[in-house]
Motif scaffolding. Structure first.
Motif, PDB file in Angstrom:
ATOM      1  N   LEU A 111       5.109 -15.637 -15.679  1.00 51.12           N
ATOM      2  CA  LEU A 111       6.458 -16.191 -15.537  1.00 51.12           C
ATOM      3  C   LEU A 111       7.492 -15.222 -16.084  1.00 51.12           C
ATOM      4  O   LEU A 111       8.623 -15.226 -15.658  1.00 51.12           O
ATOM      5  CB  LEU A 111       6.558 -17.554 -16.227  1.00 51.12           C
ATOM      6  N   TRP A 112       7.120 -14.418 -17.026  1.00 54.97           N
ATOM      7  CA  TRP A 112       7.955 -13.429 -17.690  1.00 54.97           C
ATOM      8  C   TRP A 112       9.111 -14.078 -18.414  1.00 54.97           C
ATOM      9  O   TRP A 112       9.152 -14.045 -19.634  1.00 54.97           O
ATOM     10  CB  TRP A 112       8.431 -12.332 -16.733  1.00 54.97           C
ATOM     11  N   GLN A 113      10.056 -14.662 -17.750  1.00 63.87           N
ATOM     12  CA  GLN A 113      11.129 -15.427 -18.394  1.00 63.87           C
ATOM     13  C   GLN A 113      11.029 -16.861 -17.890  1.00 63.87           C
ATOM     14  O   GLN A 113      10.747 -17.089 -16.721  1.00 63.87           O
ATOM     15  CB  GLN A 113      12.509 -14.879 -18.015  1.00 63.87           C
TER      16      GLN A 113
ATOM     17  N   PRO B 161      20.422 -16.491 -22.754  1.00 65.64           N
ATOM     18  CA  PRO B 161      21.123 -17.226 -23.809  1.00 65.64           C
ATOM     19  C   PRO B 161      20.341 -18.412 -24.379  1.00 65.64           C
ATOM     20  O   PRO B 161      20.711 -18.948 -25.414  1.00 65.64           O
ATOM     21  CB  PRO B 161      22.397 -17.707 -23.121  1.00 65.64           C
ATOM     22  N   GLY B 162      19.242 -18.806 -23.735  1.00 60.15           N
ATOM     23  CA  GLY B 162      18.416 -19.885 -24.260  1.00 60.15           C
ATOM     24  C   GLY B 162      17.420 -19.420 -25.299  1.00 60.15           C
ATOM     25  O   GLY B 162      16.780 -20.240 -25.960  1.00 60.15           O
ATOM     26  N   GLN B 163      17.300 -18.127 -25.472  1.00 59.57           N
ATOM     27  CA  GLN B 163      16.361 -17.612 -26.459  1.00 59.57           C
ATOM     28  C   GLN B 163      16.863 -17.895 -27.875  1.00 59.57           C
ATOM     29  O   GLN B 163      18.063 -17.992 -28.127  1.00 59.57           O
ATOM     30  CB  GLN B 163      16.138 -16.122 -26.247  1.00 59.57           C
TER      31      GLN B 163
ATOM     32  N   VAL C  71       7.781 -16.830  -9.276  1.00 58.04           N
ATOM     33  CA  VAL C  71       6.704 -16.264 -10.089  1.00 58.04           C
ATOM     34  C   VAL C  71       6.837 -14.748 -10.059  1.00 58.04           C
ATOM     35  O   VAL C  71       7.479 -14.191  -9.170  1.00 58.04           O
ATOM     36  CB  VAL C  71       5.303 -16.667  -9.578  1.00 58.04           C
ATOM     37  N   VAL C  72       6.230 -14.099 -11.019  1.00 56.27           N
ATOM     38  CA  VAL C  72       6.186 -12.638 -11.045  1.00 56.27           C
ATOM     39  C   VAL C  72       4.732 -12.233 -10.815  1.00 56.27           C
ATOM     40  O   VAL C  72       3.848 -12.647 -11.563  1.00 56.27           O
ATOM     41  CB  VAL C  72       6.715 -12.075 -12.381  1.00 56.27           C
TER      42      VAL C  72
END
Length: 163
Positions: A77-79, A84-86, A125-126
């Motif tokens: 998924l990577w992100q 800004p949600g981190q 997806v990645v």
């Protein structure tokens, strides 16, 4: 050298994109001759409605991740949320003592402000990963990814129902 490595990555990405673009509801990255890019992350958008699956994007995404991994593909998924949600931004931990936020204007990190980013992350997806990058793969592996994706995608409805 470096240029040859990037050429190989671009060729692999174009090869994979050409195959995945044939699947309804699957939108791979596109590459044009008037742009030069490097291949780092290979993100594929998924729209289950194109194959008759009316499910939330995350449910489609998660079903595909599980199915593609079961096929032996490296899928990440990577992100999963806009930057800004981190934690660094949500809690404004930065360098400590409120830095850098205490020196600037107030910033609104409400994730609702990023609907396009949320939609992209929820519905994609990645393929491949940091430890298994696309640009390092031979054509046979690229083709195997395309074939596995094409095998799994038509069964999306069953995959979503099983989760």
């Amino acid at each position: 050298g470096f240029d040859a490595w990037n050429d190989r990555g671009r060729a692999a990405a174009r090869r994979l994109s050409a195959a995945l673009a044939k699947l309804p509801g699957v939108t791979p990255p596109t590459y044009t001759d008037d742009r030069v890019c490097t291949i780092h992350k290979y993100r594929v958008r998924l729209d289950g409605r194109a194959v008759g699956v009316d499910a939330p994007p995350r449910q489609v995404r998660d079903a595909m991740v599980a199915a593609l991994r079961a096929e032996g593909l490296e899928v990440v998924l990577w992100q999963t949320q806009p930057v800004p949600g981190q934690r660094l931004f949500r809690e404004r931990v930065g360098y400590g003592d409120g830095v850098p936020w205490k020196y600037g204007a107030a910033v609104d990190y409400d994730l609702a402000r990023f609907p396009e980013t949320n939609a992209l992350l929820d519905g994609s997806v990645v393929l491949f990963s940091q430890s298994c990058p696309l640009l390092a793969q031979p054509p046979e592996v690229v083709d195997a990814y395309a074939e596995a994706f094409a095998r799994v995608w038509p069964h999306l409805g069953d995959l979503v129902a099983a989760r």
